[in-house]
Design an enzyme around this catalytic site. Sequence first.
Site, PDB file in Angstrom:
ATOM      1  N   GLY A  66       0.783  -1.232   0.000  1.00  0.00           N
ATOM      2  CA  GLY A  66       0.000   0.000   0.000  1.00  0.00           C
ATOM      3  C   GLY A  66       0.813   1.279   0.000  1.00  0.00           C
ATOM      4  O   GLY A  66       0.248   2.361   0.138  1.00  0.00           O
ATOM      5  N   GLU A  94       4.732  -6.072   1.535  1.00  0.00           N
ATOM      6  CA  GLU A  94       4.333  -6.463   0.182  1.00  0.00           C
ATOM      7  C   GLU A  94       4.064  -5.265  -0.730  1.00  0.00           C
ATOM      8  O   GLU A  94       2.934  -5.060  -1.159  1.00  0.00           O
ATOM      9  CB  GLU A  94       3.049  -7.310   0.248  1.00  0.00           C
ATOM     10  CG  GLU A  94       3.153  -8.511   1.141  1.00  0.00           C
ATOM     11  CD  GLU A  94       1.807  -9.204   1.368  1.00  0.00           C
ATOM     12  OE1 GLU A  94       1.826 -10.419   1.570  1.00  0.00           O
ATOM     13  OE2 GLU A  94       0.763  -8.524   1.323  1.00  0.00           O
ATOM     14  N   PRO A  95       5.081  -4.473  -1.038  1.00  0.00           N
ATOM     15  CA  PRO A  95       4.822  -3.344  -1.940  1.00  0.00           C
ATOM     16  C   PRO A  95       4.616  -3.814  -3.381  1.00  0.00           C
ATOM     17  O   PRO A  95       5.338  -4.689  -3.853  1.00  0.00           O
ATOM     18  CB  PRO A  95       6.105  -2.503  -1.827  1.00  0.00           C
ATOM     19  CG  PRO A  95       7.167  -3.497  -1.471  1.00  0.00           C
ATOM     20  CD  PRO A  95       6.483  -4.574  -0.647  1.00  0.00           C
ATOM     21  N   GLY A  96       3.633  -3.255  -4.052  1.00  0.00           N
ATOM     22  CA  GLY A  96       3.412  -3.541  -5.469  1.00  0.00           C
ATOM     23  C   GLY A  96       3.565  -2.247  -6.255  1.00  0.00           C
ATOM     24  O   GLY A  96       4.556  -2.011  -6.947  1.00  0.00           O
ATOM     25  N   ARG A 113      -8.177   2.880 -14.084  1.00  0.00           N
ATOM     26  CA  ARG A 113      -8.164   3.545 -12.773  1.00  0.00           C
ATOM     27  C   ARG A 113      -8.896   4.901 -12.751  1.00  0.00           C
ATOM     28  O   ARG A 113      -9.599   5.189 -11.781  1.00  0.00           O
ATOM     29  CB  ARG A 113      -6.741   3.662 -12.231  1.00  0.00           C
ATOM     30  CG  ARG A 113      -6.127   2.282 -11.928  1.00  0.00           C
ATOM     31  CD  ARG A 113      -4.811   2.363 -11.175  1.00  0.00           C
ATOM     32  NE  ARG A 113      -4.974   2.863  -9.831  1.00  0.00           N
ATOM     33  CZ  ARG A 113      -4.696   4.084  -9.428  1.00  0.00           C
ATOM     34  NH1 ARG A 113      -4.195   4.972 -10.285  1.00  0.00           N
ATOM     35  NH2 ARG A 113      -4.903   4.456  -8.200  1.00  0.00           N
ATOM     36  N   TYR A 147     -11.696   4.542 -10.048  1.00  0.00           N
ATOM     37  CA  TYR A 147     -11.438   5.201  -8.765  1.00  0.00           C
ATOM     38  C   TYR A 147     -11.412   6.723  -8.870  1.00  0.00           C
ATOM     39  O   TYR A 147     -11.058   7.391  -7.895  1.00  0.00           O
ATOM     40  CB  TYR A 147     -10.056   4.799  -8.215  1.00  0.00           C
ATOM     41  CG  TYR A 147      -9.742   3.332  -8.160  1.00  0.00           C
ATOM     42  CD1 TYR A 147     -10.494   2.465  -7.368  1.00  0.00           C
ATOM     43  CD2 TYR A 147      -8.655   2.817  -8.863  1.00  0.00           C
ATOM     44  CE1 TYR A 147     -10.170   1.118  -7.298  1.00  0.00           C
ATOM     45  CE2 TYR A 147      -8.326   1.468  -8.793  1.00  0.00           C
ATOM     46  CZ  TYR A 147      -9.093   0.627  -8.008  1.00  0.00           C
ATOM     47  OH  TYR A 147      -8.767  -0.694  -7.949  1.00  0.00           O
ATOM     48  N   CYS A 156     -16.559   3.485 -26.333  1.00  0.00           N
ATOM     49  CA  CYS A 156     -17.919   3.993 -26.424  1.00  0.00           C
ATOM     50  C   CYS A 156     -18.482   4.254 -25.039  1.00  0.00           C
ATOM     51  O   CYS A 156     -19.394   3.571 -24.581  1.00  0.00           O
ATOM     52  CB  CYS A 156     -18.792   2.984 -27.161  1.00  0.00           C
ATOM     53  SG  CYS A 156     -18.163   2.658 -28.800  1.00  0.00           S
ATOM     54  N   TYR A 166      -1.127  -1.650 -12.022  1.00  0.00           N
ATOM     55  CA  TYR A 166      -2.579  -1.720 -12.208  1.00  0.00           C
ATOM     56  C   TYR A 166      -3.036  -1.126 -13.537  1.00  0.00           C
ATOM     57  O   TYR A 166      -4.166  -0.668 -13.664  1.00  0.00           O
ATOM     58  CB  TYR A 166      -3.313  -1.077 -11.015  1.00  0.00           C
ATOM     59  CG  TYR A 166      -2.872  -1.683  -9.701  1.00  0.00           C
ATOM     60  CD1 TYR A 166      -3.171  -3.009  -9.405  1.00  0.00           C
ATOM     61  CD2 TYR A 166      -2.091  -0.971  -8.788  1.00  0.00           C
ATOM     62  CE1 TYR A 166      -2.728  -3.594  -8.231  1.00  0.00           C
ATOM     63  CE2 TYR A 166      -1.650  -1.553  -7.611  1.00  0.00           C
ATOM     64  CZ  TYR A 166      -1.976  -2.863  -7.338  1.00  0.00           C
ATOM     65  OH  TYR A 166      -1.528  -3.437  -6.173  1.00  0.00           O
TER      66      TYR A 166
HETATM   67  C1  LIG Z   1      -2.955  -5.178  -3.264  1.00  0.00           C
HETATM   68  C2  LIG Z   1      -2.177  -5.842  -2.210  1.00  0.00           C
HETATM   69  C3  LIG Z   1      -0.815  -5.524  -2.044  1.00  0.00           C
HETATM   70  C4  LIG Z   1      -0.107  -4.482  -2.863  1.00  0.00           C
HETATM   71  O1  LIG Z   1      -0.658  -3.225  -2.722  1.00  0.00           O
HETATM   72  P1  LIG Z   1       0.113  -1.950  -3.350  1.00  0.00           P
HETATM   73  O2  LIG Z   1      -0.818  -0.826  -3.072  1.00  0.00           O
HETATM   74  O3  LIG Z   1       0.275  -2.206  -4.800  1.00  0.00           O
HETATM   75  O4  LIG Z   1       1.411  -1.847  -2.650  1.00  0.00           O
HETATM   76  C5  LIG Z   1      -0.110  -6.194  -1.074  1.00  0.00           C
HETATM   77  N1  LIG Z   1      -0.685  -7.143  -0.303  1.00  0.00           N
HETATM   78  C6  LIG Z   1      -2.001  -7.480  -0.440  1.00  0.00           C
HETATM   79  C7  LIG Z   1      -2.575  -8.532   0.412  1.00  0.00           C
HETATM   80  C8  LIG Z   1      -2.770  -6.844  -1.395  1.00  0.00           C
HETATM   81  O5  LIG Z   1      -4.059  -7.180  -1.520  1.00  0.00           O
END
Ligand SMILES: *Cc1c(COP(=O)(O)O)cnc(C)c1O
Length: 478
Positions: free
Chosen positions: A280, A322-324, A375, A379, A406, A436
Amino acid sequence: MSAAPEAGRSAVLPVGGPGAAGAPWSSGVRRRADGEVEVAGVPVSELAAAHGTPAYVLDEADFRARARAYRTAFESAFAEVGAGVDVYYAGKALLTVAVARWATQEGLRVDTASGGELAVALRAGVPGAAIGLHGNNKSDAEILAALDAGVGRLIVDSLVEIERVADLAASRGVVAPVMVRVTTGVHAGGHEYISTAHEDQKFGLSVNAGPDGGTSPALAALEAVVARPELDLLGIHSHIGSQILEPSGFEAAARVVLQLRADLATRTGALVEEVDLGGGYGIAYLPGEEPLEPAPVAVSVAQAVAAVSRELGTPLPRFSIEPGRAVVGPAGLTLYTVGTVKPVTVSAPAEDPGAGATFTRLYVSVDGGMSDNIRPALYGADYHAEVVGRASAAGTVLARVVGKHCESGDVVVHEVMLPADVRAGDLLAVPATGAYGRSMASNYNGLTRPPVVAVADGASRVLVRRETLEDLLGLDLG
Ligand SMILES: *Cc1c(COP(=O)(O)O)cnc(C)c1O
């Protein structure tokens, strides 16, 4: 994001142009003296000629640097308080075979959220032990695939799932390593976090007791795992939200999870070894926005968990995060070609100061839209855009970048100043689309999903090819 715009050219560059401090472009993006932008040494006109548009362009060195920055920041901050930490790249942000390899080569593990993401990680050669599997509704096939791959952890999300995973592990004659996903009541996203006692959402098990004041669902689930010999309880998992720009929510959630861990130890004698604080971490989408930097957030979270552990008198667990988005988001941009440009006269809404006055908004249509970036529609997310194929000496005008779908809600960038002479054929780039974008892409209106192109050291290569009409028609059995 270091070099200032080329001397003498800044007058014709939009504010926050590529290379300007505080702009949300990857570190390899530069605007050359002739006005064209390049990514890791490759001019955008070359990228467009070689790969077509729209295209997702990934700056490999930038991805790797962000992955390393998260790992080293958390490793050193947690080492400081005497705890270990693992960084999992959240594959749902963008997972391709090459991306999974980059993450692994930079010392990250990989989190997956389905059998499909698990298959990509395995194809990349990520060792099973370095993979996590999430999901609130995993199928038996997904659970078995994870067990057969020897994943390092399955994050379980309900009491029924605990029994299913245990039964499936028994059927395979293995012990499944599990973490229990809990909801702490802490929600974050943007600058603030909020805390609620009870949660009305599908993920996790609440740490709060029900109306009868009995055992919380989280504690009951942890005890259910302890009770099944086919399960090895690794620890507790919490994920509080996305696009978080301030560390206090992580600290609050860590406090709740460490308390739960201590409560479980009191009741069962089991002191779990791991705590995952989820992802997050927020990024900059617009010029001037301040992303969450890994080093300060790592230090404040490490200090907070150390303080809580001292209060509770329990030794620190091993942590994971868990950074994405924060790893892949800023590394990507989407390259489009401009088509129709249309001025639309608009009346200022009644509630605005200039109510009733009219102004012109330039609608700039590009060759993609909500199918490659959902997005904004999903959002209300804001993005930035610039004309990147050339310099312009024209002034700027208020523009809205829209797609070709469309749907009137098919907006790429709600509001951005673009050169008044923006025209068909211009290359336009939207930064910070690495996360995303491709992973949420669709075939709406029968559009074929764009390729993912990696750029490094002056060369580009296709990681995921563009879909073709044959791909689309091949699925339709008539
Ligand atoms: C979505 C998610 C992430 C990654 O979130 P980011 O906002 O991309 O960092 C990590 N862990 C879990 C369980 C998630 O659902």
